[in-house]
Motif scaffolding. Structure first.
Motif, PDB file in Angstrom:
ATOM      1  N   VAL A  68       0.917  -1.257  -0.033  1.00  0.00           N
ATOM      2  CA  VAL A  68       0.052  -0.025   0.019  1.00  0.00           C
ATOM      3  C   VAL A  68       0.947   1.048   0.052  1.00  0.00           C
ATOM      4  N   VAL A  69       0.532   2.228  -0.999  1.00  0.00           N
ATOM      5  CA  VAL A  69       1.201   3.349  -0.831  1.00  0.00           C
ATOM      6  C   VAL A  69       0.226   4.698  -0.466  1.00  0.00           C
ATOM      7  N   GLY A  70       0.564   5.231   0.400  1.00  0.00           N
ATOM      8  CA  GLY A  70      -0.174   6.183   1.006  1.00  0.00           C
ATOM      9  C   GLY A  70       0.343   7.557   0.536  1.00  0.00           C
ATOM     10  N   ILE A  71      -0.562   8.401  -0.107  1.00  0.00           N
ATOM     11  CA  ILE A  71       0.053   9.692  -0.641  1.00  0.00           C
ATOM     12  C   ILE A  71      -0.655  10.769   0.068  1.00  0.00           C
ATOM     13  N   PRO A  72      -0.353  11.546   0.870  1.00  0.00           N
ATOM     14  CA  PRO A  72      -0.973  12.603   1.518  1.00  0.00           C
ATOM     15  C   PRO A  72      -1.358  13.707   0.745  1.00  0.00           C
ATOM     16  N   ASN A  73      -2.756  14.186   1.049  1.00  0.00           N
ATOM     17  CA  ASN A  73      -3.255  15.212   0.449  1.00  0.00           C
ATOM     18  C   ASN A  73      -2.437  16.611   0.276  1.00  0.00           C
ATOM     19  N   ALA A  74      -2.943  17.676  -0.295  1.00  0.00           N
ATOM     20  CA  ALA A  74      -2.279  18.774  -0.537  1.00  0.00           C
ATOM     21  C   ALA A  74      -2.821  19.685   0.284  1.00  0.00           C
ATOM     22  N   VAL A  75      -3.254  19.252   1.737  1.00  0.00           N
ATOM     23  CA  VAL A  75      -3.741  20.149   2.804  1.00  0.00           C
ATOM     24  C   VAL A  75      -4.629  20.964   2.607  1.00  0.00           C
ATOM     25  N   GLU A  76      -4.418  22.586   2.562  1.00  0.00           N
ATOM     26  CA  GLU A  76      -5.249  23.443   2.031  1.00  0.00           C
ATOM     27  C   GLU A  76      -5.706  23.492   0.613  1.00  0.00           C
ATOM     28  N   ASN A  77      -4.982  22.775  -0.126  1.00  0.00           N
ATOM     29  CA  ASN A  77      -5.340  22.754  -1.588  1.00  0.00           C
ATOM     30  C   ASN A  77      -6.093  21.435  -2.016  1.00  0.00           C
ATOM     31  N   ARG A  78      -6.366  20.525  -0.763  1.00  0.00           N
ATOM     32  CA  ARG A  78      -6.988  19.089  -1.249  1.00  0.00           C
ATOM     33  C   ARG A  78      -8.062  19.342  -2.216  1.00  0.00           C
ATOM     34  N   LEU A 113     -13.023  27.237  -0.253  1.00  0.00           N
ATOM     35  CA  LEU A 113     -12.931  26.020  -0.563  1.00  0.00           C
ATOM     36  C   LEU A 113     -11.919  25.471  -1.551  1.00  0.00           C
ATOM     37  N   PHE A 114     -11.813  26.366  -2.524  1.00  0.00           N
ATOM     38  CA  PHE A 114     -10.807  25.886  -3.729  1.00  0.00           C
ATOM     39  C   PHE A 114      -9.812  27.139  -3.208  1.00  0.00           C
ATOM     40  N   THR A 115      -8.566  26.934  -3.069  1.00  0.00           N
ATOM     41  CA  THR A 115      -7.451  27.700  -2.963  1.00  0.00           C
ATOM     42  C   THR A 115      -6.593  28.015  -4.044  1.00  0.00           C
ATOM     43  N   SER A 116      -6.961  27.314  -4.998  1.00  0.00           N
ATOM     44  CA  SER A 116      -6.311  27.566  -6.321  1.00  0.00           C
ATOM     45  C   SER A 116      -7.024  27.026  -7.364  1.00  0.00           C
ATOM     46  N   LYS A 117      -6.812  27.277  -8.640  1.00  0.00           N
ATOM     47  CA  LYS A 117      -7.403  26.427  -9.602  1.00  0.00           C
ATOM     48  C   LYS A 117      -7.552  24.969  -9.682  1.00  0.00           C
ATOM     49  N   VAL A 118      -8.477  24.478 -10.052  1.00  0.00           N
ATOM     50  CA  VAL A 118      -8.369  22.782  -9.975  1.00  0.00           C
ATOM     51  C   VAL A 118      -7.364  22.366 -10.900  1.00  0.00           C
ATOM     52  N   PHE A 119      -6.607  21.410 -10.093  1.00  0.00           N
ATOM     53  CA  PHE A 119      -5.529  21.067 -10.949  1.00  0.00           C
ATOM     54  C   PHE A 119      -5.429  19.273 -10.749  1.00  0.00           C
ATOM     55  N   SER A 120      -6.569  18.685 -10.745  1.00  0.00           N
ATOM     56  CA  SER A 120      -6.450  17.252 -10.288  1.00  0.00           C
ATOM     57  C   SER A 120      -5.911  16.539 -11.641  1.00  0.00           C
ATOM     58  N   ASP A 121      -5.810  17.030 -13.103  1.00  0.00           N
ATOM     59  CA  ASP A 121      -5.229  16.219 -13.953  1.00  0.00           C
ATOM     60  C   ASP A 121      -3.669  16.306 -13.711  1.00  0.00           C
ATOM     61  N   ASN A 122      -3.249  17.106 -13.040  1.00  0.00           N
ATOM     62  CA  ASN A 122      -1.732  17.180 -12.731  1.00  0.00           C
ATOM     63  C   ASN A 122      -1.570  16.123 -11.486  1.00  0.00           C
ATOM     64  N   TYR A 123      -2.441  16.134 -10.714  1.00  0.00           N
ATOM     65  CA  TYR A 123      -2.211  14.946  -9.628  1.00  0.00           C
ATOM     66  C   TYR A 123      -2.393  13.678 -10.025  1.00  0.00           C
ATOM     67  N   SER A 124      -3.214  13.301 -11.024  1.00  0.00           N
ATOM     68  CA  SER A 124      -3.063  12.083 -11.744  1.00  0.00           C
ATOM     69  C   SER A 124      -1.744  11.696 -12.612  1.00  0.00           C
ATOM     70  N   ARG A 125      -1.262  12.947 -13.405  1.00  0.00           N
ATOM     71  CA  ARG A 125      -0.004  12.786 -13.928  1.00  0.00           C
ATOM     72  C   ARG A 125       1.062  12.375 -12.675  1.00  0.00           C
ATOM     73  N   PHE A 126       1.069  12.897 -11.677  1.00  0.00           N
ATOM     74  CA  PHE A 126       1.841  12.837 -10.680  1.00  0.00           C
ATOM     75  C   PHE A 126       1.896  11.495 -10.024  1.00  0.00           C
ATOM     76  N   LEU A 127       0.800  11.009  -9.963  1.00  0.00           N
ATOM     77  CA  LEU A 127       0.651   9.576  -9.604  1.00  0.00           C
ATOM     78  C   LEU A 127       1.005   8.499 -10.660  1.00  0.00           C
ATOM     79  N   VAL A 128       0.462   8.782 -11.813  1.00  0.00           N
ATOM     80  CA  VAL A 128       0.746   7.657 -12.926  1.00  0.00           C
ATOM     81  C   VAL A 128       2.157   7.955 -13.529  1.00  0.00           C
ATOM     82  N   GLN A 129       2.824   8.930 -13.564  1.00  0.00           N
ATOM     83  CA  GLN A 129       3.964   9.291 -14.339  1.00  0.00           C
ATOM     84  C   GLN A 129       5.324   9.520 -13.344  1.00  0.00           C
ATOM     85  N   GLU A 130       4.718   9.480 -12.202  1.00  0.00           N
ATOM     86  CA  GLU A 130       5.977   9.725 -11.233  1.00  0.00           C
ATOM     87  C   GLU A 130       6.027   8.874 -10.030  1.00  0.00           C
TER      88      GLU A 130
END
Length: 313
Positions: free
Chosen positions: A105-115, A147-164
């Motif tokens: 199991v790989v536990g990936i912490p969330n982005a805190v205020e940017n979750r 609620l959103f502290t930045s623009k939505v960037f979940s595509d980059n999160y998915s890339r982070f997971l899959v590509q890194e």
């Protein structure tokens, strides 16, 4: 919906741990390692937890479960609400009882205020009209905090997971390589990012676990938001072939919003004729929106994904 907004705000208010803070967790089954300062081109750098199952051996290879909200998985003594998923206890017991094949199991912490910005499905968000997007960006999780502290960037999160993350794990641990050996899991917003990543990278995963999926997307019922989630799934479910998908939900606290919405998603899967043996939707009346609730039923999706009998099912 004031109560729901309050509950959601409190749950997010607890996400105050900084990126630099790496809790030293203890597990009762298996062994856990911490990867400090894992760097990324796509998202903020963070640490990773890697849980190795009981009996982990360099002579064997293991499938891998990638889980969101990594701080909440293993040790309630280190979490903001003193709750945990009990991943090591639940998975460890299933492995010891030979109900599932051993897995990492790989536990990936969330982005805190940017979750919220990191987990909210990006393409459905961008399919909303600009006026609606701006209205969502103005929402507060609690007074004075967006609620959103930045623009939505979940595509980059998915890339982070899959590509890194995945290449790192498969090159540093005895992990089976290939999509048929990888799974993704999360709850609430983590449920959203799990099915979203699966649909965007169907060639990277064998299944997704989505517990108490936060179908409203924000802290109040919003038919426009949910309609985009539903449309996105309908338009992309054909990308899936043999992937397993698990949904569940309760009806207490924040989960009270989910039953009618999850039923619509279930109907979509049925109408799309997704093979019945490849997906589940479980209802747990009386269960609330908490790590304690997810821990109680975590064995169900783990057996669905990793059960030894699955090849003959």
């Amino acid at each position: 919906m004031k109560l729901v907004a309050l509950l959601f705000g409190l749950s997010l208010h607890g996400l105050h741990t900084s990126y630099a803070s790496t809790p030293n967790v203890e597990v009762s089954k298996g062994h856990i390692e911490t990867i400090e300062n894992f760097t990324s081109e796509y998202v903020e750098d963070r640490f990773l937890y890697v849980w190795l199952p009981p009996g982990y051996s360099e002579n064997n290879n293991y499938d891998v479960l990638y889980m969101h909200d990594g701080r909440m998985l293993f040790d309630g003594n280190t979490t903001w609400n003193k709750q945990e998923w009990r991943v090591d206890e639940v998975a460890g017991a299933l492995i010891e009882q030979e109900k599932v094949r051993p897995f990492i199991v790989v536990g990936i912490p969330n982005a805190v205020e940017n979750r919220h910005s990191e987990y909210y499905p990006q393409q459905p968000f961008e399919n909303l009209n600009k006026q609606k997007q701006q209205a969502l960006y103005q929402l507060e999780r609690y007074p004075g905090h967006k609620l959103f502290t930045s623009k939505v960037f979940s595509d980059n999160y998915s890339r982070f997971l899959v590509q890194e993350v995945i290449p790192f794990i498969e090159s540093h641990y005895n992990a089976n390589k290939g999509a048929q050996h990888r799974y993704i899991a999360g709850s609430s917003m983590g449920g959203l990012i799990s099915w979203y990543t699966l649909l965007n990278y169907p060639d990277a995963f064998a299944g997704a676990i989505c517990m108490s999926t936060h179908w409203p997307g924000v802290f109040e019922e919003d038919s426009e938001v949910f309609a985009e989630f539903k449309k996105y799934i309908a338009n992309n479910i054909s990308k899936l072939s043999n992937q397993k998908v698990y949904f569940d939900y309760g009806n207490g606290t924040l989960d009270a919003m989910y039953p009618p919405l999850q039923k619509e998603i279930d109907t979509l899967f049925i109408r799309q004729k997704y093979p019945a043996k490849l997906w589940q939707s479980q209802y747990f009346p009386g269960e609330d929106h908490s790590e304690n609730a997810w821990a109680k039923r975590l064995h169900i999706p783990l057996e669905f994904m990793f059960g030894k009998k699955q090849a003959s099912d």
